[in-house]
Motif scaffolding. Structure first.
Motif, mmCIF file in Angstrom:
data_model
loop_
_atom_site.group_PDB
_atom_site.id
_atom_site.type_symbol
_atom_site.label_atom_id
_atom_site.label_comp_id
_atom_site.label_asym_id
_atom_site.label_seq_id
_atom_site.Cartn_x
_atom_site.Cartn_y
_atom_site.Cartn_z
ATOM 1 N N GLU A 82 0.850 -1.181 0.000
ATOM 2 C CA GLU A 82 0.000 0.000 0.000
ATOM 3 C C GLU A 82 0.890 1.236 0.000
ATOM 4 O OE1 GLU A 82 -3.635 2.372 2.202
ATOM 5 O OE2 GLU A 82 -2.680 0.720 3.289
ATOM 6 N N VAL A 83 0.729 2.070 -1.001
ATOM 7 C CA VAL A 83 1.543 3.270 -1.179
ATOM 8 C C VAL A 83 0.771 4.477 -0.646
ATOM 9 C CG1 VAL A 83 2.713 4.735 -2.852
ATOM 10 C CG2 VAL A 83 2.621 2.261 -3.224
ATOM 11 N N GLY A 84 1.385 5.198 0.294
ATOM 12 C CA GLY A 84 0.689 6.329 0.916
ATOM 13 C C GLY A 84 -0.433 5.841 1.811
ATOM 14 N N ALA A 101 -3.123 3.389 7.716
ATOM 15 C CA ALA A 101 -3.100 2.004 7.229
ATOM 16 C C ALA A 101 -4.355 1.174 7.488
ATOM 17 C CB ALA A 101 -1.862 1.282 7.758
ATOM 18 N N PRO A 102 -5.566 1.752 7.495
ATOM 19 C CA PRO A 102 -6.750 0.897 7.643
ATOM 20 C C PRO A 102 -6.923 -0.061 6.472
ATOM 21 C CG PRO A 102 -7.404 3.129 7.038
ATOM 22 C CD PRO A 102 -5.940 3.186 7.362
ATOM 23 N N CYS A 103 -6.521 0.377 5.271
ATOM 24 C CA CYS A 103 -6.648 -0.499 4.096
ATOM 25 C C CYS A 103 -5.723 -1.708 4.230
ATOM 26 C CB CYS A 103 -6.318 0.268 2.821
ATOM 27 S SG CYS A 103 -7.387 1.688 2.499
ATOM 28 N N ALA A 140 2.729 -1.531 4.456
ATOM 29 C CA ALA A 140 2.145 -0.201 4.342
ATOM 30 C C ALA A 140 3.247 0.850 4.393
ATOM 31 C CB ALA A 140 1.133 0.031 5.468
ATOM 32 N N LEU A 141 3.269 1.730 3.392
ATOM 33 C CA LEU A 141 4.324 2.732 3.264
ATOM 34 C C LEU A 141 3.729 4.130 3.272
ATOM 35 C CD1 LEU A 141 7.325 2.740 0.858
ATOM 36 C CD2 LEU A 141 5.638 4.575 0.616
ATOM 37 N N ASP A 142 4.392 5.059 3.967
ATOM 38 C CA ASP A 142 3.977 6.454 3.955
ATOM 39 C C ASP A 142 5.195 7.336 4.205
ATOM 40 O OD1 ASP A 142 0.983 7.783 4.105
ATOM 41 O OD2 ASP A 142 2.514 9.069 5.011
ATOM 42 N N VAL A 196 0.527 -4.899 10.811
ATOM 43 C CA VAL A 196 1.013 -4.698 9.442
ATOM 44 C C VAL A 196 2.375 -4.018 9.487
ATOM 45 C CG1 VAL A 196 0.578 -3.430 7.309
ATOM 46 C CG2 VAL A 196 -1.306 -4.558 8.491
ATOM 47 N N PRO A 197 3.366 -4.525 8.735
ATOM 48 C CA PRO A 197 4.654 -3.836 8.672
ATOM 49 C C PRO A 197 4.480 -2.415 8.121
ATOM 50 C CG PRO A 197 4.839 -6.042 7.747
ATOM 51 C CD PRO A 197 3.380 -5.787 7.971
ATOM 52 N N LEU A 198 5.107 -1.441 8.791
ATOM 53 C CA LEU A 198 5.007 -0.038 8.413
ATOM 54 C C LEU A 198 6.374 0.469 7.983
ATOM 55 C CD1 LEU A 198 2.877 1.161 11.473
ATOM 56 C CD2 LEU A 198 2.032 0.452 9.222
#
Length: 275
Positions: A79-81, A85-87, A100-102, A122-124
């Protein structure tokens, strides 16, 4: 501690400019903005987004209902942006292996707290979408719900990086503000129905402080710009969704509203496949 100071106050925003802004300025401005705005953003939108739900857009299009990603169980998903990270947590709950990346540590602070609250860890990753810190062909799917794409100066670099980290045949699905919205004021009411700008003016929307330093940056591309950039990155567009405003949905989100949603699209969702 939750801040009671708005992002505009914290960053000293004094006005709006339309001016050319490169990658470095865009990155710096949007790190500062989303770090400063994280508290306000979640006070205003947290209930709508949830902590483990995949909402594509203010028109309430849910992945659970539309299945734009296809079967996700057992898939490696980026997940980009991701924001909070609910998605990505929803994907994990469906049996996927999301990352999940931001860019914003402020947003990832909320993501970390929600991981703990839900028990879905989830890995952040904090990183710039123009330079993804992953090996080539690491993911089966990539997705973004209003994350990163509108805020980068070089969208071609983002698409090229997404194509690089996807496995052959992997899909990239992302939602952005519909490009036609740029011709109207950012207003959910009647004033937001007046055309005030050119669709073909790609000059970024920039908020600045008293020294003229960008404090917020958003970039405009036309539909054609997106299609050409995707093709150049080796991504084939196979579907484009323009969600209609759902009957009975009265909640406004920024410039999204029932008034405007009945007349023209607010969101564009691109579905692409890596060659």
């Amino acid at each position: 501690m939750v801040s009671e100071t708005s992002a505009e106050q914290a960053l000293g925003t004094t006005g709006v400019a339309r001016m050319a802004v490169g990658s470095a300025e865009s990155v710096a401005a949007n790190i500062a903005w989303w770090d400063a705005d994280a508290d306000d953003y979640h006070r205003e939108h947290g209930d709508f987004l949830g902590v483990s739900d995949f909402m594509w857009c203010p028109e309430r299009l849910r992945e659970a209902d539309v299945g734009l990603l296809g079967p996700v169980a057992g898939k490696d998903v980026l997940e980009v942006g991701c924001g909070s990270a609910p998605c990505a947590r929803w994907l994990a709950d469906q049996g996927a292996r999301p990352v999940a990346l931001d860019l914003s540590s402020g947003m990832l602070r909320y993501a970390s707290a929600a991981n703990i609250a839900t028990g879905t860890h989830v890995p952040l990753v904090r990183a710039n979408a123009e330079k993804l810190p992953f090996a080539s062909e690491s993911f089966d799917l990539a997705c973004s719900a209003f994350g990163a794409v509108p805020f980068v100066a070089d969208v071609g670099a983002v698409f090229a990086e997404v194509a690089r980290v996807l496995r052959p045949g992997g899909t990239w699905t992302f939602a952005v503000t519909h490009p036609m919205r740029w011709i109207f004021p950012d207003d959910p009411g009647p004033d937001g129905l007046r055309v005030t700008g050119s669709y073909f003016d790609r000059t970024p929307y920039v908020e600045v402080d008293s020294d003229g330093t960008p404090t917020y940056v958003e970039h405009h591309r036309t539909m054609g710009d997106y299609v050409r950039a995707l093709g150049a990155a080796g991504l084939d567009l196979f579907d484009l969704i323009e969600p209609e405003w759902p009957e009975g949905h009265t909640q406004e989100w920024g410039q999204w509203s029932p008034l405007r949603g009945e007349l023209f699209p607010g969101t564009a969702i691109f579905r692409c496949r890596r060659r």
